[in-house]
Design a protein around this motif. Sequence first.
Motif, short mmCIF file in Angstrom:
data_model
loop_
_atom_site.label_atom_id
_atom_site.label_comp_id
_atom_site.label_asym_id
_atom_site.label_seq_id
_atom_site.Cartn_x
_atom_site.Cartn_y
_atom_site.Cartn_z
N PHE A 362 -31.41 1.79 1.67
CA PHE A 362 -32.77 2.08 2.13
C PHE A 362 -32.87 2.18 3.65
O PHE A 362 -33.96 2.31 4.19
CB PHE A 362 -33.73 0.99 1.64
CG PHE A 362 -33.87 0.93 0.14
CD1 PHE A 362 -34.62 1.87 -0.55
CD2 PHE A 362 -33.21 -0.06 -0.58
CE1 PHE A 362 -34.74 1.82 -1.93
CE2 PHE A 362 -33.32 -0.11 -1.96
CZ PHE A 362 -34.08 0.83 -2.64
N LYS A 364 -32.07 -0.31 5.57
CA LYS A 364 -32.41 -1.65 6.05
C LYS A 364 -31.18 -2.30 6.70
O LYS A 364 -30.08 -2.26 6.16
CB LYS A 364 -32.90 -2.52 4.90
CG LYS A 364 -33.31 -3.92 5.31
CD LYS A 364 -33.69 -4.76 4.09
CE LYS A 364 -34.03 -6.18 4.50
NZ LYS A 364 -32.89 -6.89 5.14
N ASN A 404 -39.01 1.10 1.04
CA ASN A 404 -38.59 -0.30 1.06
C ASN A 404 -39.49 -1.13 1.97
O ASN A 404 -39.87 -2.26 1.62
CB ASN A 404 -37.14 -0.40 1.51
CG ASN A 404 -36.58 -1.79 1.36
OD1 ASN A 404 -36.59 -2.58 2.30
ND2 ASN A 404 -36.07 -2.10 0.17
#
Length: 542
Positions: A362, A364, A404
Motif C-alpha cells: 500500500f 506504507k 490504506n
Amino acid sequence: MKIKHIKEADLVVVGSGIGGLTAAKKASDKGLNVILVTSSKFCGGASYFPLKGTLGIQTTAHFPEDEKLFQEDINRVGLGMDNPHMVESYIKNIRESIGFLNEIGFEPWLRDDKRPACFAKYPRDIYLIKDWEKAKTNASKIFNSIENLKIEENYKIVKILQKNNCVDGAIFQDKNGDFLLIKTKVIVMATGGVAGLYKHNLYPEDVDGSGHIVALDAGAQVTNMEFIQFIPAFITPKYNTLYGEHTAKYVTGMFDLNGKLIYPGIDDEKARKLWIERSAYAPFSCDFESFKIDLAMVNSIDENNGGVELKFHPDLYKDSGEFYTVYLNWLKESMNIDMCKDKITIAPFAHGCNGGVMVDQFGKTSVDGLYAIGELSSSVEGANRLGGNSVGGALVFGNQSVLNAYEYLKNLENKDVKNRDTSELLNEFQVWISEIFGETDIKEDLLEKDEVVQKIKNTLTNYGLIKRNYESLKTGLDILENLKTKSLDGYFKIEAAKLLLISMINRNESRGAHYREDFPKRDSIPQRLVVSRKNNSFNIEK
C-alpha cells in the motif's frame, strides 16, 4: 525557531507529480481535508519534465496468462532485487489505474505497435501520454475546483514530526527561509528520486533525494539506492534531450570529440550485433554484452570531459515503425534536430532510481501514517527497471496509499487519538535542528547553498557514475563528509549524495545498473542492502 504559518489537514501529500496528484485526488474524493505541498510550482517533478515526445505506461495484457508473464519479466530483470509484494499489487491494479490519468488532466491513448518495453521479453499494452502544458492546464482546473483540497507551492519538506512511531505533522520551508507547520496524522510523500544531484541529469533540479533523508530521519528504511539508471542524452545539438536508444541499430560509429573512432558501428560484423542489442534498452546495465558500448563512451568522456559523437545511417529515417516516427518527428518539430544532418553528441545522464524508501503493497513505510510512493519508494523494480512501469507505479500506489490511509484514519477516530500541542511539535523540531547544526567554530569552512550543490554534482559525476570502484567511491565520500553548510537544503543534498555512495560502496558485485570494475561479476546469492539512520548517521544491514 519561528513558524510563519500553522495549518491542519486530515492528509498531506508532498509532491505534485503524477503520484502526488493521484493521491491528492483520491484522498479528496474520500472526503478528507487535503493539503498538497510542492517544492516548486503545481504540477512538477519528473512527471512534467518534457524529456521526450511521449511517456509510456505498461499494463497487464487482457489474457490471464500475462499476469504470470509480466511477473516473469519484472523478476528476470530485477535479479533478486525487486519487491514481489509490490510487483503483485502493480500487476493486479495497473490496467484499471490508467483511468486515473484522465482524473488528473492527462489524455492517455493505447500505442499501436507491439514493441516490447525496455528490458521486456514479452510485448503487452502500453499507454502513452504527452502534451505536458495542456495536462498542467487541465490539472489546474480540476484541482482548483476541489473545495476540500488546498495547494501550497514552493515549500520543501524538512522534518516529519512523530511520536511513538506515529506521524503527528510536518515542517516545511520555503525559498525565503520561512517555515510552515502542518498538523496531520497522514503524510503521503511523492518527492521523487535523486537524479538532480548529478551534473548531467534528465530531471528537474528539485528531484534531489531530500525526501529520502526526511523519511529516514522519521524512522523509515531505504534499499536499492545503488541501482540508479543512467540513460544517454544529448549534449549537442540540444542539451538535456533524451537520446532514443532504438536508433542505436543505425549507428555507423562512435567518435570522440576530435573525430577519432572509439567504437565501430553497424558496418562492423561484431559491433553490429552489440548495437542491435543496445537498441532494445535505454538505461545502462552490465547484464548485457553491449555494455561495452557504454564503457567505451564513459572512458572517452573521462579523457575529454565532454561527450561522444554518434553518426547514423540514412536508413534511420526510412524506418516506419511508430516508435521511430513519433520520436524522430518530435525531434524535428520540437527540437529542430535531424539525427543524420546534425552533430549528435551524447553522454550518460542520471535518470531514474530503482531503489528508495521501503514500503508494503500500500506504499506504507515502517512509520504509522507515513507513505512513500512514486520514485521515492523502492517500488516494483530491482537491479534493472522494466520500461513503462515508473508512471504506472505512481498511479497504482498513489491510489493504494490513500485506500490504506483512509482506513488508518478511521481507526484513529475510533481510538479518539488526540493531536499533540503545537509547542511540543515545535520543540521537537528545534531539538532536531540543534542536533544537525550545533555550533560550528570554523566559520570559513561553511559553504553557501550554490557552492554545496556544485560540489555535490561534480563529486557524484566524477566518482559515482557508471564505472565504479572502491577507491573512487571512497574518495567521493570523503569529499562529501568534509562539506559543511548551514542551509537545510544543502544538508539534505549532502546526506542524499552520501547515501548513494555508501550504497555503492557496500555492494561488492556487479548487478544490473550497478557496475563495479573491481568486482565485475555477479554474486551467486543476492543480498539486499537496507539503510536506516540513527543520530543523523547511516546504518547498513545486508
